[in-house]
Design a protein around this motif. Structure first.
Motif, PDB file in Angstrom:
ATOM      1  N   VAL A   1       0.846  -1.194   0.000  1.00  0.00           N
ATOM      2  CA  VAL A   1       0.000   0.000   0.000  1.00  0.00           C
ATOM      3  C   VAL A   1       0.884   1.248   0.000  1.00  0.00           C
ATOM      4  O   VAL A   1       0.696   2.160  -0.801  1.00  0.00           O
ATOM      5  CB  VAL A   1      -0.945   0.000   1.223  1.00  0.00           C
ATOM      6  CG1 VAL A   1      -1.639   1.341   1.370  1.00  0.00           C
ATOM      7  CG2 VAL A   1      -1.965  -1.123   1.096  1.00  0.00           C
TER       8      VAL A   1
ATOM      9  N   LEU B   1       0.590   3.769  -3.162  1.00  0.00           N
ATOM     10  CA  LEU B   1      -0.276   4.904  -2.907  1.00  0.00           C
ATOM     11  C   LEU B   1       0.205   6.217  -3.538  1.00  0.00           C
ATOM     12  O   LEU B   1      -0.611   6.943  -4.118  1.00  0.00           O
ATOM     13  CB  LEU B   1      -0.487   5.051  -1.390  1.00  0.00           C
ATOM     14  CG  LEU B   1      -1.796   5.706  -0.957  1.00  0.00           C
ATOM     15  CD1 LEU B   1      -2.999   5.127  -1.670  1.00  0.00           C
ATOM     16  CD2 LEU B   1      -1.975   5.565   0.551  1.00  0.00           C
TER      17      LEU B   1
ATOM     18  N   LEU C   1      -0.966   6.486  -6.988  1.00  0.00           N
ATOM     19  CA  LEU C   1      -2.423   6.565  -7.063  1.00  0.00           C
ATOM     20  C   LEU C   1      -2.890   7.957  -6.665  1.00  0.00           C
ATOM     21  O   LEU C   1      -3.851   8.476  -7.232  1.00  0.00           O
ATOM     22  CB  LEU C   1      -3.048   5.492  -6.173  1.00  0.00           C
ATOM     23  CG  LEU C   1      -2.757   4.067  -6.649  1.00  0.00           C
ATOM     24  CD1 LEU C   1      -3.261   3.051  -5.633  1.00  0.00           C
ATOM     25  CD2 LEU C   1      -3.403   3.815  -8.008  1.00  0.00           C
ATOM     26  N   LEU C   2      -2.173   8.570  -5.729  1.00  0.00           N
ATOM     27  CA  LEU C   2      -2.564   9.920  -5.327  1.00  0.00           C
ATOM     28  C   LEU C   2      -2.304  10.916  -6.460  1.00  0.00           C
ATOM     29  O   LEU C   2      -3.066  11.861  -6.656  1.00  0.00           O
ATOM     30  CB  LEU C   2      -1.846  10.334  -4.040  1.00  0.00           C
ATOM     31  CG  LEU C   2      -2.276   9.517  -2.806  1.00  0.00           C
ATOM     32  CD1 LEU C   2      -1.500   9.952  -1.569  1.00  0.00           C
ATOM     33  CD2 LEU C   2      -3.781   9.621  -2.547  1.00  0.00           C
TER      34      LEU C   2
ATOM     35  N   THR D   1      -2.569  10.107  -9.579  1.00  0.00           N
ATOM     36  CA  THR D   1      -3.699   9.868 -10.478  1.00  0.00           C
ATOM     37  C   THR D   1      -4.964  10.549  -9.947  1.00  0.00           C
ATOM     38  O   THR D   1      -5.748  11.108 -10.704  1.00  0.00           O
ATOM     39  CB  THR D   1      -3.951   8.351 -10.603  1.00  0.00           C
ATOM     40  OG1 THR D   1      -2.711   7.713 -10.882  1.00  0.00           O
ATOM     41  CG2 THR D   1      -4.924   8.045 -11.717  1.00  0.00           C
ATOM     42  N   LEU D   2      -5.127  10.485  -8.642  1.00  0.00           N
ATOM     43  CA  LEU D   2      -6.301  11.094  -8.012  1.00  0.00           C
ATOM     44  C   LEU D   2      -6.312  12.600  -8.259  1.00  0.00           C
ATOM     45  O   LEU D   2      -7.338  13.188  -8.635  1.00  0.00           O
ATOM     46  CB  LEU D   2      -6.256  10.811  -6.503  1.00  0.00           C
ATOM     47  CG  LEU D   2      -7.543  10.990  -5.705  1.00  0.00           C
ATOM     48  CD1 LEU D   2      -8.582   9.987  -6.155  1.00  0.00           C
ATOM     49  CD2 LEU D   2      -7.271  10.795  -4.207  1.00  0.00           C
TER      50      LEU D   2
ATOM     51  N   GLY E   1      -7.022  13.152 -11.891  1.00  0.00           N
ATOM     52  CA  GLY E   1      -8.429  12.878 -12.170  1.00  0.00           C
ATOM     53  C   GLY E   1      -9.323  14.015 -11.693  1.00  0.00           C
ATOM     54  O   GLY E   1     -10.312  14.373 -12.344  1.00  0.00           O
ATOM     55  N   THR E   2      -8.965  14.603 -10.549  1.00  0.00           N
ATOM     56  CA  THR E   2      -9.724  15.732 -10.031  1.00  0.00           C
ATOM     57  C   THR E   2      -9.591  16.934 -10.971  1.00  0.00           C
ATOM     58  O   THR E   2     -10.562  17.644 -11.250  1.00  0.00           O
ATOM     59  CB  THR E   2      -9.218  16.095  -8.613  1.00  0.00           C
ATOM     60  OG1 THR E   2      -9.192  14.908  -7.843  1.00  0.00           O
ATOM     61  CG2 THR E   2     -10.120  17.101  -7.947  1.00  0.00           C
TER      62      THR E   2
ATOM     63  N   LEU F   1     -11.579  10.100 -13.875  1.00  0.00           N
ATOM     64  CA  LEU F   1     -10.937   9.801 -12.597  1.00  0.00           C
ATOM     65  C   LEU F   1     -11.111   8.327 -12.235  1.00  0.00           C
ATOM     66  O   LEU F   1     -10.157   7.623 -11.902  1.00  0.00           O
ATOM     67  CB  LEU F   1     -11.553  10.691 -11.512  1.00  0.00           C
ATOM     68  CG  LEU F   1     -11.116  10.411 -10.078  1.00  0.00           C
ATOM     69  CD1 LEU F   1      -9.621  10.619  -9.917  1.00  0.00           C
ATOM     70  CD2 LEU F   1     -11.862  11.311  -9.092  1.00  0.00           C
TER      71      LEU F   1
ATOM     72  N   VAL G   1      -6.019   0.545  -0.550  1.00  0.00           N
ATOM     73  CA  VAL G   1      -5.818   1.798  -1.297  1.00  0.00           C
ATOM     74  C   VAL G   1      -7.168   2.352  -1.730  1.00  0.00           C
ATOM     75  O   VAL G   1      -7.376   3.564  -1.772  1.00  0.00           O
ATOM     76  CB  VAL G   1      -4.863   1.640  -2.511  1.00  0.00           C
ATOM     77  CG1 VAL G   1      -3.429   1.450  -2.052  1.00  0.00           C
ATOM     78  CG2 VAL G   1      -5.269   0.512  -3.435  1.00  0.00           C
TER      79      VAL G   1
ATOM     80  N   VAL H   1      -8.667   4.402   1.189  1.00  0.00           N
ATOM     81  CA  VAL H   1      -7.973   5.681   1.351  1.00  0.00           C
ATOM     82  C   VAL H   1      -8.420   6.679   0.275  1.00  0.00           C
ATOM     83  O   VAL H   1      -8.841   7.800   0.560  1.00  0.00           O
ATOM     84  CB  VAL H   1      -6.438   5.484   1.281  1.00  0.00           C
ATOM     85  CG1 VAL H   1      -5.723   6.824   1.312  1.00  0.00           C
ATOM     86  CG2 VAL H   1      -5.967   4.594   2.414  1.00  0.00           C
ATOM     87  N   CYS H   2      -8.352   6.249  -0.995  1.00  0.00           N
ATOM     88  CA  CYS H   2      -8.665   7.154  -2.094  1.00  0.00           C
ATOM     89  C   CYS H   2     -10.141   7.535  -2.075  1.00  0.00           C
ATOM     90  O   CYS H   2     -10.510   8.661  -2.428  1.00  0.00           O
ATOM     91  CB  CYS H   2      -8.318   6.513  -3.428  1.00  0.00           C
ATOM     92  SG  CYS H   2      -6.552   6.278  -3.619  1.00  0.00           S
TER      93      CYS H   2
ATOM     94  N   ILE I   1     -10.798  10.315   0.388  1.00  0.00           N
ATOM     95  CA  ILE I   1     -10.295  11.590  -0.134  1.00  0.00           C
ATOM     96  C   ILE I   1     -11.257  12.154  -1.188  1.00  0.00           C
ATOM     97  O   ILE I   1     -11.665  13.320  -1.121  1.00  0.00           O
ATOM     98  CB  ILE I   1      -8.882  11.422  -0.751  1.00  0.00           C
ATOM     99  CG1 ILE I   1      -7.881  11.010   0.335  1.00  0.00           C
ATOM    100  CG2 ILE I   1      -8.427  12.716  -1.421  1.00  0.00           C
ATOM    101  CD1 ILE I   1      -6.490  10.721  -0.178  1.00  0.00           C
ATOM    102  N   ILE I   2     -11.653  11.316  -2.149  1.00  0.00           N
ATOM    103  CA  ILE I   2     -12.454  11.835  -3.257  1.00  0.00           C
ATOM    104  C   ILE I   2     -13.861  12.209  -2.782  1.00  0.00           C
ATOM    105  O   ILE I   2     -14.467  13.156  -3.290  1.00  0.00           O
ATOM    106  CB  ILE I   2     -12.501  10.855  -4.454  1.00  0.00           C
ATOM    107  CG1 ILE I   2     -12.890  11.605  -5.738  1.00  0.00           C
ATOM    108  CG2 ILE I   2     -13.444   9.694  -4.232  1.00  0.00           C
ATOM    109  CD1 ILE I   2     -11.974  12.733  -6.083  1.00  0.00           C
TER     110      ILE I   2
ATOM    111  N   VAL J   1     -13.427  15.623  -1.409  1.00  0.00           N
ATOM    112  CA  VAL J   1     -13.193  16.581  -2.503  1.00  0.00           C
ATOM    113  C   VAL J   1     -14.490  16.854  -3.255  1.00  0.00           C
ATOM    114  O   VAL J   1     -14.849  18.018  -3.509  1.00  0.00           O
ATOM    115  CB  VAL J   1     -12.105  16.044  -3.476  1.00  0.00           C
ATOM    116  CG1 VAL J   1     -12.048  16.891  -4.737  1.00  0.00           C
ATOM    117  CG2 VAL J   1     -10.750  16.022  -2.789  1.00  0.00           C
TER     118      VAL J   1
ATOM    119  N   TRP K   1     -16.212  20.458  -3.396  1.00  0.00           N
ATOM    120  CA  TRP K   1     -16.157  21.125  -4.697  1.00  0.00           C
ATOM    121  C   TRP K   1     -17.567  21.319  -5.276  1.00  0.00           C
ATOM    122  O   TRP K   1     -17.927  22.398  -5.758  1.00  0.00           O
ATOM    123  CB  TRP K   1     -15.275  20.295  -5.619  1.00  0.00           C
ATOM    124  CG  TRP K   1     -15.179  20.788  -7.028  1.00  0.00           C
ATOM    125  CD1 TRP K   1     -15.002  22.086  -7.444  1.00  0.00           C
ATOM    126  CD2 TRP K   1     -15.241  20.008  -8.208  1.00  0.00           C
ATOM    127  NE1 TRP K   1     -14.946  22.149  -8.800  1.00  0.00           N
ATOM    128  CE2 TRP K   1     -15.081  20.886  -9.298  1.00  0.00           C
ATOM    129  CE3 TRP K   1     -15.384  18.633  -8.453  1.00  0.00           C
ATOM    130  CZ2 TRP K   1     -15.097  20.433 -10.620  1.00  0.00           C
ATOM    131  CZ3 TRP K   1     -15.382  18.200  -9.754  1.00  0.00           C
ATOM    132  CH2 TRP K   1     -15.248  19.098 -10.828  1.00  0.00           C
TER     133      TRP K   1
END
Lengths: 460, 460
Positions: A290, A294, A297-298, A300-301, A304-305, B330, B374, B377-378, B381-382, B385, B389
């Motif tokens: 992980v 990670l 992936l962050l 990518t996050l 993606g945002t 995303l 993962v 976690v992601c 976060i999203i 966000v 947003w």
């Protein structure tokens, strides 16, 4: 399974049967016929109790060679179960560089415990080797080498080899030193065999000896050995004194390790994850993976945002013309793939030396041509598909143009980014698949929606 | 550039200066001090006219070693410019296996032309070797080896080696044959050196000799050599007769070639593309790359069209709730990356033997745990966000849940597919990044829109 694997399975079963039936004499005789590497593989697959049974039956020399092949966990579990006397004997027979590898993975306490069992000269050597970084020349070298003084004769050299060969890691290259231990030449055993017995070593040795420094990176060492087809390479310190040698079998391990690292980095995970592959503890392995994955992936996050923000700007386009959004996954998918193909080829090409920085422009232009060509083919296909499916010719044309533009951009960015990274002194492998495809999602969507807004909405 | 590269650049400049100033004697003296591999690299960088000048200055033995290192294009361009006499001498001195490599890349005519220049015995050997597939043991072996009859003494063996060593590819392992040329044992030069001169070879040789068959795949051969740390491995025919040997330097080339192939396949391009890397003709290189990459891109195109069809079914969801579409790139991006990470690790693990088919379930479960971790976690976060947003808490929750579900699915599919392929006997590397990410686009979007339709529209 190929024939070697089938044969191995058969041998493993026979060994297990002999352990179960406690036929110690037969087991001992059977094991003596096997290669230590095979014994190590069988041992790893056994339950702990049987492992010890098998290990105790092994003659010392074979036992030491089996230990050379084990990872640190199994190594210390076996050593914790056998007598001190047995431990001492067998540790002294181990290969130095393998022991250093294993010890460097152990905890400080366990490492010290093992070193205390060694005879004092070996303990000094091992302590010296443990100081070097694991991926440096010093970290993979052995001090079990044979060096000859330049002022002796071929005859005495061969006599010396006869006496000392059994302890040395290799005797196929014999390095020549002066009175200050400085490396001054090399002679192969082959040259020694065909030379006149009364010639002096310094008269027949080659003075063009290529060596590495103890602090050199193992990847650079591997490049030299593979370039010049060496069987071993000498390692010197900053004063030119010969400190050790690295043999070709360790170089093969380095090459495989580095290839695995490159592949891992490319997929967007840390190279360190490969080192934990063999770890047995499930939970620590998951935590490790992980942590390694990670960060990418962050990224990518975040990307993606950013994509979502860009799409937010085109909200009215999407709500007026919903069909436009149907092609988004197709466009980002194609761009990502073309970009990944180009970046992979470039990163690997830089690593193997096939992509030359001097000819960077040629590579970029070549990849752009490939990107444009595949772009045109796919664009024509998707244009027809979109038209037939949606019955909307204009949409088909917009998707087609966006796809071709996107694929050309993808190939260009995929090639440029690793080349720029290399020029800046950053590892080109950072241009991994996640990084490239995230970047391309953003550029691809911008191209697509700019085209859509201009061509579909403004014109109509 | 590291210190070796800087040194090499300096040498290359000096050689070029000597050629330009036509200082033939100095050039000759300077070149004699260099490694043939370095001379070959310098030569490749020169213009054709200067190449020939340099080559003509080289002593024959060095010239032959330089030819060993060249690719077929430059090899034939040089040979076409030098005298027949020079050609004959130098070809006879070349290393057999390297010559076979080069010849197999030439056209039938050019190949025959070269073979006609060889002495008849060598020509026979070369013709025999050319019959084997390029990536088989026969295709990479050399017939320049030393074999001893088992009934001679150590003393006569060493005498024999003295006479024949200069021609053999390696003398560090000496293979032992019986009267029918069958391989019956092996003895290392090291053992020979330390043995009593009047012992018989059959009494001191090891009968446990591991060999490969002429038709074995080069990858299997590389695995054996790297597993047992051999310096060479003997190659036998179906009757057990010794036909050749493969030395460790060629194995290193195989390992690098196979790693490059794996990386290429992984990026979704044909392994064959790597062989064309050095090709000089721009247009044929582009055509080749397009052919190699297009199949994977067409799969992506098909997958993308399928995604578009699926999205078409959710047209009303998208037009009612446009913001849903903003998060598509995303979600597909994250799914693709997680899936690529898992599939890369699994494919490489299968290739290196770290992922064992017996423990397939453990690997799958491990990757699923990593994917779920993962994912959580992601997803948190999203979710935050999206809420901050868009100010839309429900949308944030839906995107978060979809992301976690998608990442778990991605890790599972990424690990399962290569394992299933391996079980079915299909090359696991077919589970390349394009294949996995296209599959995951489809599953990811289905998950996302099912969730959206149920949670956002039906409930509200």
């Amino acid at each position: 399974m190929n024939k070697n694997e089938i044969l191995f399975e058969k041998i493993a079963l026979e060994v297990k049967a002999l352990i179960d039936s406690e036929k110690i004499v037969e087991l001992n005789r059977y094991l003596e016929e096997l290669h230590p590497r095979d014994i190590a593989e069988i041992l790893v697959d056994l339950e702990e109790e049987k492992r010890i049974k098998l290990f105790e039956v092994l003659p010392w020399e074979i036992g030491a060679k089996v230990l050379d092949e084990l990872d640190s966990d199994i190594f210390s579990s076996i050593l914790s179960k056998i007598s001190i006397e047995h431990k001492k004997k067998i540790l002294d027979l181990m290969s130095q560089d393998d022991m250093v590898d294993i010890l460097s993975d152990l905890s400080e306490d366990k490492r010290q415990e093992i070193i205390n069992l060694l005879d004092s000269e070996l303990a000094e050597d091992i302590k010296e080797l443990l100081v070097y970084k694991e991926d440096s020349a010093g970290g993979i070298m052995t001090t079990d080498f044979i060096a000859l003084r330049k002022d002796i004769t071929v005859y005495s050299a061969i006599e010396y080899l006869r006496e000392n060969a059994p302890d040395a890691e290799t005797i196929y290259y014999v390095y020549v030193i002066d009175k200050d231990q400085k490396l001054v030449g090399v002679i192969s055993l082959r040259e020694l065999i065909i030379a006149k017995p009364n010639s002096l070593i310094e008269d027949i040795m080659s003075e063009k000896v290529i060596s590495v420094n103890v602090n050199d990176d193992q990847e650079e060492v591997a490049k030299l050995v593979s370039k010049y087809d060496f069987l071993a390479i000498p390692v010197t310190d900053i004063n030119g004194k010969l400190r050790g040698i690295i043999t070709v079998d360790d170089i093969i391990d380095v090459i495989q390790e580095e290839a695995t690292e490159d592949i891992y980095k490319f997929a967007g995970t840390s190279e360190a994850e490969s080192e934990h592959l063999e770890e047995d503890k499930f939970f620590s392995k998951v935590i490790y993976s992980v942590k390694a994955r990670l960060p990418w992936l962050l990224i990518t996050l975040l990307g993606g945002t950013l994509s979502a923000t860009i799409l937010g700007k085109y909200e009215s386009t999407i709500s007026q013309y919903t069909a436009v959004s149907f092609f988004m996954p197709l466009l980002t998918g194609m761009g990502g793939n073309v970009g990944t193909q180009s970046s992979t080829l470039t990163v690997r090409g830089i690593a193997t030396g096939h992509v030359d920085m001097k000819r960077a422009f040629k590579t970029i232009f070549q990849e752009m041509s490939v990107g444009a060509s595949v772009g045109v083919v796919c664009s024509v296909i998707i244009c027809i598909v979109a038209y037939l499916w949606m019955g909307d010719f204009k949409l088909g044309v917009v998707v087609g143009i966006a796809m071709a533009a996107n694929m050309l951009t993808a190939a260009t960015i995929g090639t440029l980014v690793p080349i720029i990274f290399k020029k800046l002194g950053v590892d080109p492998a950072v241009a991994s698949a996640p990084f490239i495809s995230t970047t391309l999602d953003i550029t691809g969507l911008t191209i697509y929606f700019t085209l859509t807004t201009v061509l579909l909405l403004k014109i109509s």
